[in-house]
Every structure is written in C-alpha cells, then in structure tokens.
Design a protein around this motif. Structure first.
Motif, short mmCIF file in Angstrom:
data_model
loop_
_atom_site.label_atom_id
_atom_site.label_comp_id
_atom_site.label_asym_id
_atom_site.label_seq_id
_atom_site.Cartn_x
_atom_site.Cartn_y
_atom_site.Cartn_z
N ARG A 52 0.71 -1.21 0.01
CA ARG A 52 0.02 -0.05 -0.06
C ARG A 52 0.74 1.47 0.14
NH1 ARG A 52 -4.92 0.34 3.98
NH2 ARG A 52 -3.30 -0.30 5.77
N ARG A 56 1.24 4.06 -2.89
CA ARG A 56 1.00 5.44 -2.79
C ARG A 56 2.35 6.00 -3.08
NH1 ARG A 56 -4.08 6.39 1.40
NH2 ARG A 56 -4.92 4.55 0.79
N LEU A 58 5.00 6.39 -1.31
CA LEU A 58 5.83 6.65 -0.05
C LEU A 58 7.01 5.81 0.06
CD1 LEU A 58 2.63 6.49 2.25
CD2 LEU A 58 3.60 8.72 1.37
N SER A 119 0.70 -1.01 27.03
CA SER A 119 -0.21 0.16 27.00
C SER A 119 -0.64 0.68 28.35
CB SER A 119 -1.79 -0.22 26.37
OG SER A 119 -1.66 -0.99 25.13
N HIS A 140 6.28 2.35 23.69
CA HIS A 140 4.87 2.38 23.30
C HIS A 140 4.63 3.00 22.23
CE1 HIS A 140 0.66 3.33 24.89
NE2 HIS A 140 0.62 2.22 23.98
N ASN A 143 -1.42 2.77 17.35
CA ASN A 143 -1.97 1.86 16.16
C ASN A 143 -2.71 2.80 15.24
OD1 ASN A 143 -3.12 -0.40 15.01
ND2 ASN A 143 -4.40 -0.76 16.82
N VAL A 147 1.69 4.33 10.56
CA VAL A 147 0.98 5.72 10.15
C VAL A 147 1.14 6.51 11.36
CG1 VAL A 147 -1.52 6.81 9.87
CG2 VAL A 147 -0.77 4.45 8.79
N ASN A 190 -2.73 6.54 26.99
CA ASN A 190 -4.24 5.97 27.59
C ASN A 190 -4.95 6.42 28.79
OD1 ASN A 190 -4.58 4.17 25.46
ND2 ASN A 190 -2.65 2.99 26.03
#
Ligand SMILES: CC(=O)CC(=O)SCCNC(=O)CCNC(=O)[C@H](O)C(C)(C)COP(=O)(O)OP(=O)(O)OC[C@H]1O[C@@H](n2cnc3c(N)ncnc32)[C@H](O)[C@@H]1OP(=O)(O)O
Ligand SMILES: NC(=O)C1=CN([C@@H]2O[C@H](COP(=O)(O)OP(=O)(O)OC[C@H]3O[C@@H](n4cnc5c(N)ncnc54)[C@H](OP(=O)(O)O)[C@@H]3O)[C@@H](O)[C@H]2O)C=CC1
Length: 291
Positions: A52, A56, A58, A119, A140, A143, A147, A190
């Motif tokens: 992907r 694109r 990238l 988390s 950490h 998600n 990205v 979080n």
C-alpha cells in the motif's frame, strides 16, 4: 551502544506493525509468537501494508523487498537471544509478559535492552522481575504503527540513561517522535484516551445514544478521525478492558471503573475487528452496528 538486530515478541496487530517499521528503517528483525498462524498472518499483513505504501509512492518498490528480506520469524522465543533490543508486544496481561521475560532472559546477551509495548502496565514492576531493571523500559507505539507518529518512552525507576538514549535513537531512526512519560498507569495517551472510550461505552450502556450516533457525534462534533466505539474495536476490546482495569486498580479511583457493557462484549469474545465483531459486526461487506 549500537542496535542492529531487533526481536519482536507477539505477532498481533502491534507486533506486525513494529516489525514493519523497524525493517523499513534498516534493522534486522526477528518476530516470534506462540502461534504459527499468527506469524504467517503477520508476514502477509506486513507485505500488504508495504505494498500500500509503495502504491501511494511513499516507499520505493526495491525498499519493500529489502525490508521483507530483513524480517525473520520463529516459534522459538529463545532464538531472540542474539538480538540487541527486544520489544515485547504480546497480549496485555501482566502474567503473560512476566512469563515471557522469565523464559527469555537466561538466553540474552548482557547488553541486550528489554522493552515492553504495554499500553498501561507498570514498567517498574515488569522490570523488577527481570535480571536487568536498568536496561528495561517502556517502548509504546500507537496503532496503526506505520501511520502514527508518536512513540511513548517510559523509564522505570531503575532505567539508566544509556538505555533511554539508545531507545530514543531508534525512535529517531524510524522518523517518529518520542514523548517521554512517567511510569504511572496508562502513561499519557491511555490515561486520557481510554477513559474517553470507556465513557462512550457508558453513553451507549445508558441509552444516551446508539453506536452510530455516538461515533458520528464525536467524528462530526469533535473532529476525531474515528468515533470512540470504532476506535475501541480497532484497538481491541480486550485491550481496552485490560487498560481500564490497570487504571482502576493502579489509581484506586472509581472514576476509572470499566463499563459493565465493555466487560460483557469481552466475555462474549466480541473483541472488535480482530474477531470480526465488537461494537460493529465486520463479517459482511460493511460494518453494521451491534446496538
Ligand atoms: C491503545 C494504545 O495503547 C495506544 C493507541 O494506539 S491508541 C490508538 C491511536 N490511534 C488512533 O487514534 C487512530 C485514529 N484513526 C486514524 O488516525 C485514522 O482513522 C487512520 C490513520 C487509522 C486511517 O485513516 P483514514 O483516512 O480513515 O484511512 P486511509 O485514508 O485509508 O488511510 C490513511 C493512511 O493510513 C494508512 N493505513 C490505514 N490503516 C492502516 C493500517 N491498519 N496499517 C497500516 N497503514 C494503515 C493508509 O495506507 C494511509 O496512508 P497514506 O495516507 O500515507 O497513504
Ligand atoms: N491494539 C492497540 O491499539 C495497541 C496495543 N498495544 C499493546 O501491544 C500489545 C499487543 O497488543 P495487540 O497487538 O493489539 O494484541 P493482539 O491480540 O493483536 O496480539 C497479541 C499477540 O501476542 C500473542 N501472544 C500471546 N501470548 C504470547 C506469548 N507468550 N509469546 C508470544 N506471543 C504471545 C498472541 O497470540 P494468541 O492470539 O494466540 O494469544 C497474539 O498473536 C499489548 O500489550 C497492548 O496493550 C500498544 C499500543 C496500541
């Protein structure tokens, strides 16, 4: 110290994303899981996500093949003994993480840095059960890993400066931004995000809105890229519940009590996207709200 080889434990959605970005940045990666199917699926997902990025414009196509060539996989945790940095990204359960570190540490070289992508769980407590609390810290990722720009770095009470600097260097080589957080339940992201998601589930539980109206309200009314229930499904409802329990227990305040409806979905095995059903049912062409 130089980090060249990175071990990733747990080939779920975070483990595959971490292996992806590390390999793309030029690190040798060894990915492990208890389940061969999870490893196969992770490698397939990495290939699809890299394709992907190539599509694109990238990532150059040659870099994709090079990155894939740098990722190895194994069912044997002890194969990670030869790595310089280990990032544990297995299920969000303290007993699971502790058992992994206990099994792995006799096979590690003295200089190897151990980290957890947890988390919410105390880094100091996880570190205290290992033979190297000064070379242990929280690493950490957010998600989806390829990205999201942020990585929270969490020092336990004993983490030394060299370990922190080495991990910061890795984040910089990934082209991501590090945020330093103190070791308290849920760290920064979080501590703020999960009570909001939990409150969205209470809003559903109390009938103030339905799944569609709650998500639409937060997308169109607060400009969030995903509604809170859609985001909960994306993170995994088991992970959301585990984080709420850590906040509730660790901060001892009833304002963090997990919504009983969240518990019910987890008990049903409706964990969100990864099991095909959560606040939405993903088994058809389009996600359909379950309430
Ligand atoms: C629980 C914890 O401990 C901490 C956490 O992670 S909390 C969760 C943090 N994450 C979030 O809050 C995510 C919120 N959602 C978003 O930001 C966006 O919805 C999203 C980035 C996930 C998708 O964006 P979108 O505009 O709806 O989709 P789309 O246009 O298809 O994708 C945007 C980009 O993400 C990529 N992408 C989307 N989903 C992806 C995935 N699962 N894996 C890899 N890449 C993905 C796409 O390739 C695309 O890349 P480019 O724009 O660079 O080409
Ligand atoms: N989901 C998210 O948005 C985020 C999650 N995190 C954290 O990352 C970690 C992983 O989460 P996520 O990827 O979502 O979870 P997943 O459920 O997608 O993946 C966890 C993987 O770990 C495997 N596993 C379980 N026990 C072991 C073990 N002893 N050794 C090796 N592998 C094991 C699981 O196998 P099996 O399925 O067979 O049990 C599964 O493949 C958690 O600590 C979570 O809190 C951090 C940031 C964001």
């Amino acid at each position: 110290m130089t980090i060249e080889k990175i071990g990733v434990i747990g080939a779920g959605q975070m483990g595959n994303g971490i292996a992806h970005v590390m390999a793309l940045a030029g690190y040798e990666v060894l990915l492990t899981d208890i389940n061969q199917q999870a490893l196969d699926q992770a490698l397939e997902t990495i290939r699809r996500n890299l394709a992907r990025q190539v599509g694109r414009g990238l990532v150059p196509e040659a870099d994709m093949e090079d990155a894939l060539g740098r990722i190895g996989s194994t069912l044997k945790l002890t194969d990670l003994g030869a790595t310089d940095l280990v990032i544990e990204a297995a299920t969000e359960r303290e007993s699971v993480k502790q058992a992994i570190f206990e099994d792995l540490q006799p096979h590690l070289r003295p200089h190897t840095i151990l980290t957890s992508n947890t988390s919410s769980i105390s880094i100091t407590r996880l570190a205290s059960r290992t033979d190297r609390p000064e070379r242990f810290m929280g690493f950490h990722f957010m998600n989806p890993v390829p990205v999201m720009q942020l990585v929270e770095l969490i020092r336990g009470i004993a983490t030394d400066e060299e370990t922190y600097r080495a991990c910061l260097g890795v984040v910089e080589r990934l082209g991501k931004t590090a945020a330093s957080a103190e070791d308290f339940p849920g760290f920064i992201v979080n501590r703020i995000l999960m009570p909001m998601i939990n409150e969205a589930v209470y809003t559903l539980y109390e009938g103030v809105g339905n799944v569609k109206s709650i998500d639409q309200s937060m997308k169109l009314g607060a400009n969030h890229p995903m509604g809170p229930l859609e985001l909960a499904d994306f993170i995994g409802l088991d992970t959301c519940l585990a984080i709420m329990n850590v906040l509730h227990d660790g901060l001892a305040d009833t304002k963090y009590r997990p919504c009983p409806l969240l518990t019910k979905y987890v008990e049903a095995g409706w964990l969100g996207r990864k099991t095909g059903r959560g606040f939405y049912d993903y088994r058809g062409d389009e996600p359909v709200p379950t309430r």
